[in-house]
Design a protein around this motif. Sequence first.
Motif, PDB file in Angstrom:
ATOM      1  N   MET A  52     -10.357   1.283   9.137  1.00 38.78           N
ATOM      2  CA  MET A  52     -11.512   0.473   9.526  1.00 38.78           C
ATOM      3  C   MET A  52     -11.117  -0.558  10.580  1.00 38.78           C
ATOM      4  N   MET A  58      -8.323   0.772   4.645  1.00 34.23           N
ATOM      5  CA  MET A  58      -8.626  -0.520   5.256  1.00 34.23           C
ATOM      6  C   MET A  58      -8.121  -0.536   6.702  1.00 34.23           C
ATOM      7  N   ALA A  59      -6.895  -0.066   6.889  1.00 35.98           N
ATOM      8  CA  ALA A  59      -6.297  -0.081   8.224  1.00 35.98           C
ATOM      9  C   ALA A  59      -7.110   0.784   9.191  1.00 35.98           C
ATOM     10  N   GLY A 107      -4.880   1.128   1.309  1.00 33.75           N
ATOM     11  CA  GLY A 107      -4.352   0.368   2.440  1.00 33.75           C
ATOM     12  C   GLY A 107      -4.642   1.074   3.753  1.00 33.75           C
ATOM     13  N   GLU A 166      -1.844  -6.848   2.660  1.00 31.57           N
ATOM     14  CA  GLU A 166      -3.272  -6.567   2.675  1.00 31.57           C
ATOM     15  C   GLU A 166      -4.025  -7.781   2.161  1.00 31.57           C
ATOM     16  N   THR A 209     -11.381  -5.995   8.540  1.00 30.31           N
ATOM     17  CA  THR A 209     -12.818  -5.705   8.568  1.00 30.31           C
ATOM     18  C   THR A 209     -13.427  -5.659   7.175  1.00 30.31           C
ATOM     19  N   LEU A 244      -0.049   3.575   3.544  1.00 29.08           N
ATOM     20  CA  LEU A 244       0.278   2.732   4.696  1.00 29.08           C
ATOM     21  C   LEU A 244       1.797   2.536   4.812  1.00 29.08           C
ATOM     22  N   SER A 276       0.826  -1.208   0.000  1.00 26.42           N
ATOM     23  CA  SER A 276       0.000   0.000   0.000  1.00 26.42           C
ATOM     24  C   SER A 276       0.858   1.255   0.000  1.00 26.42           C
ATOM     25  N   PHE A 322       2.231  -6.222   9.462  1.00 26.45           N
ATOM     26  CA  PHE A 322       0.837  -5.795   9.622  1.00 26.45           C
ATOM     27  C   PHE A 322       0.101  -6.169   8.340  1.00 26.45           C
TER      28      PHE A 322
END
Lengths: 308, 402
Positions: B286, B283-284, B280, A221, A250, A169, A166, A245
């Motif tokens: 959430m 999503m993180a 990304g 991810e 979710t 991220l 990502s 990570f």
Amino acid sequence: MAIWVDDDSKILIQGITGKQGTFHGTRMLRYNTNVVGGVTPGKGGQKIDLEGNVIPVFNTMGEAVSHTGADVSAIYVPARFAAEAIHEAAEAFNENGGGLIVCITEGIPTLDMIKAVDKVKQYDGVRLIGPNCPGIISPGDDGGCKVGIMPAFIHKKGRIGIVSKSGTLTYEAVAQTMSVDEGQTTCVGIGGDPVSGTGFIDCLEAFENDPETVAVVMIGEIGGSAEEDAAEWVKENMSKPVVGFVAGSTAPPGKRMGHAGAIISGGKGTASEKFVAFERAGIYVARDPSEIGRVLVEALTDAGLRES
Amino acid sequence: MNIHEYQAKEMFREFGVNVLEGVHCKSVDEAVEAYDSLESEIVAVKSQIHAGGRGKGILYDTDSGEEVMKGGVKIAFSREDVQEFSKNICGNRLVTKQTGPSGKIVTNMYVESGCDIDHEFYLAILVDRDRKSVLVMASTEGGVDIEEVAAVTPEAIHKIWADPSTGLAMDECESLSRSLGITGDSAKELTNMLQSLYRMFLEMDCSMIEINPLVRTRDGTMIALDAKVSLDENANFRHPWREEVRDLSEEEDVEIRANDLGLSYVKLDGNIGCLVNGAGLAMASMDVIKLYGGEPANFLDIGGGATLESITAAFQIILEDENVEGILVNIFGGIIRCDMVARSVIEASKDIGLEVPLVVRFSGTNHEEGKAILDGSDISIHTVSSLSEGARKIVECIGGGN
């Protein structure tokens, strides 16, 4: 030392006269990245002035590489032309001692990427990073080598390697290392598409072999099984600590979460499976990206690389 | 992007893949007319929705909500059957295990001739992410979920891969036939079918073709009895015809609108809205809300090219969801500058009269300027510096969490 790019890398920008190429090329130069030329078909022979840096433009990658001796290319061309740009770069580097292609472009058709990746694979000395990624950066003493769209100022030279699917991220991970006063050797964004060049394992292997990297942060991810495969590789081969990570705990099944590859299909590719794989491989897991720094300190301390 | 079975079968015909005769219908009259024209004693009346599990689905009356019929795919033995089934299907709500409880209203049907089935197989062509090539996957167990087969009898699944430059090798196709126990003329037919499907996969830029079941009839003919085709949206630019086969009623209206604005939005069931840059990080965000006891209401990536307009639209889209009780904005500025986002947040909240609690986390490019702008404004915004702090704060604001 860093992996794949450093202060000595000579960079070409494919699509340098386009809006994206000019914008990001300028920022790469501000970071003291050694941009030696650009390619835009039909504009060969011209020069482009990026804040006082006069950069030569070539018609083809073949000309650009043989004139400049470049060994890295950043691709900022639109999706419909990007796969062709990868082919061209791969051929040019193959004929001139190899090189690294970094494809930033988002939205390339998957079948185009299958062909492009297959082409790159045929050339031993050529590596592809991306597409649909922020690129790669190796911070140096004064600026550094930035091949991509990441904000350079958040980085600092150091001893942590970062690899991530990502964009933002990755920046979060960088900020986390900085929050515990650790810098980076190299940060690689491998992209969130279903089919891409360099994967987690390539990066882990390079970090394992890089004497300056002491630990790695890996950000995955949902979708596919690259994280599980990487975990397996870490278990078998990695002597340096890895912090991991996975985004998307979710995420609902069957829905694409922004990235083309980020989808849980047929119950496969969930974050929980990936976290389990990480834990089994002895990877230090952060369940919250804001905890990456703390977990990294723990990993470094366990390895005797830092006083807690 | 998915297309309907009737559209996929039209494509199959174009590429020379065996399908039965069938007619696309939109009313009971059309269905009965189709039955007459097909001159087949037995026909299948099939609901056309994008979700799978139609055969085992249940149809409900759209107004009363009462159950109308079990099974969204029915075998009709007479004209009267066709009339009854199509009446029960058309305009009613079909709920399958893939549609979720709200189901889909069926407006399209497909009336198809019958055939004499000897055996049902499963066939799919898709992209293998690990091998970075096109994979053909087949199983002797057709008509059931492939995931189930993979879990229970993985030995029934056989795979071959296409070479990106030379394609699907004939001898690989032949060996796949052998593995499936298909011999003689049927094997030749399957090889030809695989070649045609692979050509279609490439020319139409598919991301998946699934035929479940693929049948061998008693006279040995191989026929695609069902057809599910997904198209790679990244290739839309070279397929302008796709606009015509796209069924917007199958997509979430709000997701289409978000997409048109350069936003990537997926609705979820929680009560905390999220507005984030990057897939990304979205999503993180959430995940971390959930980690601290909250429930995210949506995935929303505003992308790298966000503007005041798109950020305002993003707030509006989040607030359309009546469940939303608070919003977390999480921006890691790269190309996007936090000060720009801050100004947009203020304008948007004034514009649309934002009433729910708002927590904003800025990091990266111009985060200090962004925070200062928000702190200096007269609207009530909680500014935080880390994602976990933001998640905790918004969960606290709406009075939830653990």
